[in-house]
Design a protein around this motif. Structure first.
Motif, short mmCIF file in Angstrom:
data_model
loop_
_atom_site.label_atom_id
_atom_site.label_comp_id
_atom_site.label_asym_id
_atom_site.label_seq_id
_atom_site.Cartn_x
_atom_site.Cartn_y
_atom_site.Cartn_z
N VAL A 126 73.93 -68.84 50.49
CA VAL A 126 73.95 -67.42 50.81
C VAL A 126 72.62 -67.06 51.48
O VAL A 126 71.58 -67.66 51.16
N PRO A 127 72.60 -66.10 52.42
CA PRO A 127 71.33 -65.73 53.06
C PRO A 127 70.23 -65.42 52.06
O PRO A 127 70.47 -64.88 50.98
N SER A 128 69.01 -65.78 52.44
CA SER A 128 67.87 -65.63 51.52
C SER A 128 67.63 -64.17 51.15
O SER A 128 67.08 -63.89 50.08
N ASP A 129 68.02 -63.22 52.02
CA ASP A 129 67.85 -61.81 51.68
C ASP A 129 68.60 -61.45 50.41
O ASP A 129 68.14 -60.61 49.63
N VAL A 130 69.74 -62.08 50.20
CA VAL A 130 70.52 -61.82 48.99
C VAL A 130 69.77 -62.33 47.77
O VAL A 130 69.69 -61.65 46.73
N ALA A 131 69.21 -63.53 47.88
CA ALA A 131 68.45 -64.10 46.75
C ALA A 131 67.24 -63.23 46.40
O ALA A 131 66.92 -63.06 45.23
N VAL A 132 66.59 -62.66 47.41
CA VAL A 132 65.42 -61.80 47.16
C VAL A 132 65.83 -60.58 46.34
O VAL A 132 65.14 -60.18 45.39
N VAL A 133 66.95 -59.98 46.68
CA VAL A 133 67.42 -58.81 45.94
C VAL A 133 67.73 -59.19 44.50
O VAL A 133 67.37 -58.46 43.55
#
Length: 416
Positions: free
Chosen positions: A342-349
């Motif tokens: 999954v895109p890293s932006d999702v992991a950051v959230v």
């Protein structure tokens, strides 16, 4: 589930204008007959085929639907901007254009309606009103000869067509944002911004194809229609494949998010409810379509870190845990998300959902607040909504951002 509300006066007025215009145009055309019946039939078939090939992709909950029938829209614009066919002038007017476009659009939509996935009211309103705008800007000037006196039939004529298309596209974007605002109460500014951004993609392809079709038919006749509609139809099929891939991707993430429910760590439907609430709050706060996609994926997977726990948390209620435990579960969840592709932006959230809200990005603030609301309202019984909102407001000193809590209150008040 969203509570049904009375139709907005804006939607009623727009539907009344489009419906009244369509009925008058159909009546006028039936009474006086069709001009250039062959041309009208050819464009009617093209528009109907475009509607038959319409598509729709699923995005974040409540996402705004883009043009589902670009070939039909391009054909309608080309007919509205048609001045000649094979070198011979045409004589159809604005009312005939509206009648042909409306009849062909409805005819092409019949199979979709029978399958329960027909065009939305907003789509029909926009099709009629935008085509009417383009026809009014072009046909009276062309038929009176004033357009030829002003710009001739050379490059300036093509530029005039482009100008009409640009203004038509802008009007369509404004109308779409107005209708969506009236239907959902989402902020108008972000809606218009997303519509204008969409013009760069499929909107520009539709406009360019419409202009090229009208110019090609003027020179080569109706044989130009299948030649110039084929590329847009192929592009539309490619978009359908892309939409199918996106839908499958979303379904995969949803299935992965349900792992915590299947393992007994979280209650059934918790991830889906948090995602729906998060997207509704994101809309209310004016997030873009791209940010809403990240927000939805993060909300679906926000509890994935609980799979690392030896003993499940009672009812999966992480909002009631000490901050250190919340932080540990969030970091573990982010690590899992990073391994899924999954895109890293999702992991950051997912990782930052347990941080103090002053240090969080807006998307993480929303996920944290929506998660807490679902957990608190579920455990509070019949008065769950009011109790949960009261506890969230009491936590705005450190845990929950006041603006997000107030947005959640508005969203819940609308029945989401």
């Amino acid at each position: 589930m969203t509570r049904r509300a009375a139709a907005s006066p804006v939607i009623v007025a727009a539907a009344g204008a489009a419906g009244g215009l369509t009925l008058y145009a159909l009546g006028h055309t039936l009474w006086y007959g069709l001009e250039e019946r062959g041309i009208a039939l050819a464009f009617g078939i093209l528009i109907a085929v475009g509607e038959l090939a319409r598509w729709g992709g699923r995005g974040a909950p409540g996402a705004v639907a883009r043009e589902p029938a670009p070939l039909g829209a391009a054909g309608a614009l080309a007919y509205a901007l048609l001045g000649e066919s094979g070198g011979a002038p045409t004589h159809h007017g604005v009312l005939q254009i509206i009648a042909v476009v409306a009849a062909a659009t409805l005819a092409g939509a019949v199979p979709h309606v029978a399958l329960g996935r027909g065009p939305s009211l907003d789509h029909l309103i926009r099709r009629i009103l935008t085509v009417s705008f383009a026809a009014v800007c072009f046909q009276p000037l062309y038929n009176s000869g004033e357009l030829q006196e002003l710009v001739g039939l050379g490059p300036w004529y093509a530029l005039w067509l482009v100008a009409v298309l640009v203004f038509t596209a802008l009007c369509d974007a404004v109308l779409s944002a107005v209708l969506t605002r009236a239907r959902t109460h989402w902020p108008y500014g972000p809606l218009l911004r997303d519509e204008l951004r969409a013009l760069v993609g499929i909107g520009s392809a539709v406009g360019a194809t419409g202009a090229v079709m009208s110019l090609a038919v003027a020179v080569a006749g109706l044989w130009a229609l299948p030649v110039f509609s084929a590329p847009l139809l192929l592009t539309q099929l490619a978009f359908r494949r892309y939409a199918a891939v996106r839908t499958t991707y979303r379904q995969t993430i949803t299935s992965l998010a349900r792992a915590t429910e299947i393992a007994g760590y979280t209650p059934s439907g918790h991830a889906r409810r948090v995602a729906a609430l998060s997207c509704a709050v994101g809309r209310d706060l004016g997030l873009s379509e791209a940010d809403l996609t990240v927000l939805e994926y993060a909300a679906l997977m926000h509890d994935i870190g609980q799979l690392s726990l030896v003993d499940p948390i009672p009812a999966g209620a992480t909002a009631l845990l000490p901050p250190a435990d919340q932080r540990r579960i969030a970091l573990l969840g982010g690590a899992v998300v990073r391994q899924t592709g999954v895109p890293s932006d999702v992991a950051v959230v997912v990782e930052r959902q347990a941080d103090p809200y002053r240090d969080q990005p807006l998307t993480a603030r929303i996920v944290r607040t929506a998660n807490a609301y679902d957990e608190l309202s579920r455990s509070a019984g019949p008065s769950g909504m009011l109790t949960a909102l009261e506890r969230l407001r009491l936590g705005t000193a450190h845990d929950y951002h006041p603006e997000v809590v107030e947005s959640l209150s508005r969203v819940v008040g609308r029945g989401v």
